[in-house]
Scaffold this active site. Structure first.
Site: not given
Ligand code: IFM
Length: 444
Positions: A169, A352
């Site tokens: 990210e 994710e």
């Molecule tokens: O916890 C975070 C993760 O580190 C990166 N993506 C989003 C998640 C939720 O905010």
């Protein structure tokens, strides 16, 4: 309640990878055995973290990793996505820290012995503080330091890693960290967002060069997060506003990688707000990747606004998770199909997806039906995208366990496993049990 998908879903195949994900700073603890990072500094700055907490202990994963591997195995997943802490494996003089490397080699060997594939991310936001002191991601040299770290650690880990992601990210590192300052290092200058993003993307490209050389058999790529942008109304001005927001927050990170260009909105920026692009940079950034990791949680709705071009609208009556993010699974399918139609993509992994919910532990159980419904709806959305021709090869739940949720501290729980931070006891939530049961009933 169970998780289920249509019987002809490609996600039932053993070819489809199911996993769970975490990140180093959010779970490891053991801050004394690594270099300080920008999140240590940010946590020590008053009023930056909602509950005033930090990552010094977190889930004590460095101490409890053997138990955590057993926990992961008990979920029956095919893969575990973790991140490597740069400052745990590289000393300040650039040499490898053997103790830190051993932590990861032991962890990985143990996972592999249980048939669990390792998906490793090299940068999940924990930049060593001494590098930030030299300008961090605003300094072009940081991209080359990252390449050197990637070169050394990929050689040290050998073929233990099934898949490497360079960055997690970059939007969060650059926009949240350098443009609006709600994440470490907490700088808030408009131009810094685009400048740091360019150096992050350059770092990705430079690292890809050495990773592909050192680990040609691994699946190597990058993980990007997307928050699809929708117009508040059918008015052309709102539609235009949502498109500009999409270019600014989403396409800004994928287009350079896939097409070697920034979105056209770059031409509307003041010269001082443009990234410092040197000849050859875009070729380095756009070299081929073996996979694209996509993180999805929610959507955003925009209307036109004369001052900033776009303004986000809070969808007041919409269902939301405990962190205030709208639950809108259709946006997941829309995102996947639209990326598929816009770019020539390598295979996609959902690296994710998950939800923060206000969990209560009662009699050693967490009956998180709200999270389970979120998973069901979002797995359906992924399945819909696959049916529409998008090549998606895997899905990772965020997160294996509750952990340090950045500026929210420990107030928001994203795990499918509950963590009691006083005792460090882990309890699989109802959603985790359902995820386990769903995974276990797949065809051989
Ligand atoms: O916890 C975070 C993760 O580190 C990166 N993506 C989003 C998640 C939720 O905010």
């Amino acid at each position: 309640m169970k998780i289920s998908l249509p019987s002809d879903s490609k996600m039932h195949s053993k070819e489809f990878t199911f996993g769970v994900a975490t990140a180093s700073f959010q779970i490891e603890g053991a801050a004394d055995s690594r270099l300080p990072c920008i999140w240590d500094t940010f946590c020590a700055t008053p009023d930056k973290i909602r509950d005033g907490s930090d990552g010094k202990q977190a889930c004590e994963h460095v101490a409890l990793w053997k138990d955590d591997v057993e926990l992961i195995e008990s979920l029956g997943v095919d893969a575990y996505r973790l991140s490597i802490s740069w400052g745990r494996v590289i000393n300040q003089d650039g040499s490898l820290n053997q103790e830190g490397v051993s932590f990861y080699t032991n962890l990985m060997d143990n996972l592999i012995a249980r048939g669990i594939k390792v998906y490793a991310t090299l940068y999940h936001w924990d930049l060593p503080q001494h590098i930030e002191d030299q300008g961090g991601w605003l300094n072009r040299k940081t991209a080359y330091l990252f390449q050197d770290y990637a070169d050394k650690i990929t050689q040290a880990l050998g073929d233990r890693v099934h898949s490497y992601a360079t960055l997690n990210e970059p939007f969060c590192s650059s926009y949240l960290g350098y443009e609006i300052g709600i994440h470490a290092p907490g700088l808030a200058t408009k131009a810094y967002g685009r400048k740091s993003a360019h150096h992050l993307l350059l770092a990705h490209g430079l690292a890809m060069q050495v990773i592909q050389k050192n680990c040609p058999n691994a699946l190597n790529g990058i993980v990007l997060n997307f928050t699809p942008c929708y117009p508040y109304s059918d008015k052309p001005a709102d539609i235009k506003a949502s498109q500009i927001a999409d270019d600014y927050f989403n396409q800004w990170y994928i287009k350079p990688i896939m097409n070697g260009k920034y979105p056209e909105i770059i031409n509307d920026f003041d010269d001082g707000d443009k990234p410092d692009i040197e000849p050859g940079d875009m070729d380095i950034i756009s070299q081929p990747i073996d996979f694209l990791g996509i993180n999805f949680y929610t959507r955003a709705v925009y209307q036109a606004c004369s001052e900033n071009q776009f303004e986000q609208i809070d969808m007041k009556d919409a269902p939301k998770t405990d962190i205030g993010w709208e639950i809108y699974p259709a946006a997941f399918t829309d995102l996947l199909t639209s990326l598929h139609n816009t770019y020539t993509l390598p295979p996609i992994y959902i690296t994710e997806n998950g939800a923060a919910m206000d969990d209560k532990i009662v009699d050693d159980a967490v009956n998180d039906l709200d999270r389970l419904e979120y998973y069901q709806a979002h797995l359906n959305a992924v399945n819909d995208a696959i049916e529409q021709g998008v090549k998606i090869d895997g899905y990772f739940a965020w997160s294996l366990m509750d952990n340090f949720e950045w500026a929210e501290g420990y107030l928001k729980r994203f795990g499918i496993v509950y963590v009691d931070y006083q005792t460090q006891k882990r309890t699989i939530k109802h959603s985790g049990l359902a995820y386990r049961d769903f995974i276990s009933q797949r065809a051989e």
